[in-house]
Design an enzyme around this catalytic site. Structure first.
Site, PDB file in Angstrom:
ATOM      1  N   HIS A 131       0.864  -1.192   0.000  1.00  0.00           N
ATOM      2  CA  HIS A 131       0.000   0.000   0.000  1.00  0.00           C
ATOM      3  C   HIS A 131       0.901   1.243   0.000  1.00  0.00           C
ATOM      4  O   HIS A 131       0.935   1.995   0.966  1.00  0.00           O
ATOM      5  CB  HIS A 131      -0.900  -0.029   1.232  1.00  0.00           C
ATOM      6  CG  HIS A 131      -2.084   0.900   1.152  1.00  0.00           C
ATOM      7  ND1 HIS A 131      -2.328   1.702   0.061  1.00  0.00           N
ATOM      8  CD2 HIS A 131      -3.083   1.150   2.039  1.00  0.00           C
ATOM      9  CE1 HIS A 131      -3.433   2.406   0.277  1.00  0.00           C
ATOM     10  NE2 HIS A 131      -3.908   2.082   1.466  1.00  0.00           N
ATOM     11  N   ASP A 219      -2.782  -1.290  12.196  1.00  0.00           N
ATOM     12  CA  ASP A 219      -3.816  -1.416  11.177  1.00  0.00           C
ATOM     13  C   ASP A 219      -4.845  -2.418  11.716  1.00  0.00           C
ATOM     14  O   ASP A 219      -4.601  -3.082  12.723  1.00  0.00           O
ATOM     15  CB  ASP A 219      -3.182  -1.937   9.877  1.00  0.00           C
ATOM     16  CG  ASP A 219      -4.119  -1.866   8.672  1.00  0.00           C
ATOM     17  OD1 ASP A 219      -5.221  -1.275   8.794  1.00  0.00           O
ATOM     18  OD2 ASP A 219      -3.758  -2.408   7.617  1.00  0.00           O
TER      19      ASP A 219
END
Length: 306
Positions: A131, A219
């Site tokens: 990402h 996360d």
């Protein structure tokens, strides 16, 4: 195909990454001062989503509009890459009509195959492996709040997922030490660890990883596509919740980041995003500014040489 792509942080040099982030700060200032700046007038970004998205879609779409261009959103219902039409064929056709393509997908190979057949820049809006756009925003946020991250220590707490892999690449490119605290069977991909060498250390105990860290990041425990593992993950990751007490073990000027969406009461304590050390909202906004800088960097040169 001579187009530059951004599939991973490794696609740019460290200097290029820094210049994109600094440019993000400049573009943010222009926007805050209400200055109209439209270098990508009449440019069109195609956005292919195989996974759902809030921030990625908003930031790329708003970013293109603010730069004077436009973005076309293709939902999972509208596009089924590789179903019927080979990915390479899709890339050839789409890149003849667009000035850049952003793809949010599952298999990273979808991106590499698309990029290999595209005559325009391809941007990784998230894959199962990486990402990188989120890391641009994270690095911009750290720079704004604390200056250079070079030589600092970053702690990643939780799943060794695509975000964790991008943090490993960031440790290489931005020259910081990364400590990862994760359960044994959720370590990041060994290939990424091998590239990073002694820049990265793995811990089992979050408190060991955050000791003296300048940035603590986490996360969600269950990413898109892993929903059937939720119950097992909740039990396994429970000791990895980031709390105010855990942050107290980090450096006195530590920052906390989360790429969002956050599950309060799971990977973070209920009150953590309200802690003054949390910069998650700035971090979310910086997706817009960092990606505008990225789009300008990738698309504008193509325009000049056209």
């Amino acid at each position: 195909m001579s187009a530059r792509h951004f599939l991973s942080l490794m696609d740019f040099t460290p200097d290029e990454l820094l210049s994109v982030i600094r440019r993000g700060i400049e573009l943010k200032d222009l926007r805050n001062r209400g200055v109209l700046f439209e270098p990508l007038k009449n440019r069109v970004l195609g956005m292919i989503f195989e996974k759902s998205s809030t921030r990625t879609r908003l930031s790329f779409e708003a970013g293109m509009i603010q730069l004077g261009g436009q973005a076309i959103f293709l939902s999972p219902r509208d596009t089924q890459l590789g179903r019927g039409e080979p990915i390479g064929d899709c890339a050839i056709v789409m890149s003849r009509m667009l000035d850049a393509v952003m793809i949010r997908t599952f298999a990273h190979s979808t991106l590499t195959e698309f990029a290999a057949n595209s005559r325009v820049p391809v941007i990784n809006g998230l894959s199962d492996d990486l990402h990188p756009c989120q890391l641009l925003a994270d690095m911009q946020t750290f720079l704004e709040h604390r200056g250079a991250i070079q030589g600092k220590t970053v702690a990643w707490i939780g799943d060794g997922n695509n975000m964790c892999n991008s943090y490993i690449e960031a440790a290489i490119q931005f020259d910081f030490q990364l400590r990862i605290a994760c359960p044994a069977e959720y370590e990041p991909n060994p290939e990424f660890l091998a590239k990073a060498g002694d820049r990265v250390q793995i811990f089992r105990e979050p408190k060991d990883a955050v000791q003296g860290a300048h940035l603590v990041s986490t996360d969600v425990w269950t990413s898109m596509g892993q929903e059937e593992e939720t119950a097992r993950r909740l039990a396994l990751f429970a000791p990895y919740q980031v709390t105010r007490e855990l942050l107290d073990l980090a450096a006195p000027d530590a920052l906390f980041m989360h790429c969002l969406p956050a599950h309060r009461g799971e990977e973070i304590s209920l009150d953590l995003l309200d802690d003054p050390r949390s910069v998650a909202w700035d971090q979310a906004e910086n997706r817009l500014h960092a990606q505008k800088a990225l789009l300008e960097f990738l698309v504008e040169p193509a325009y000049h040489h056209a």
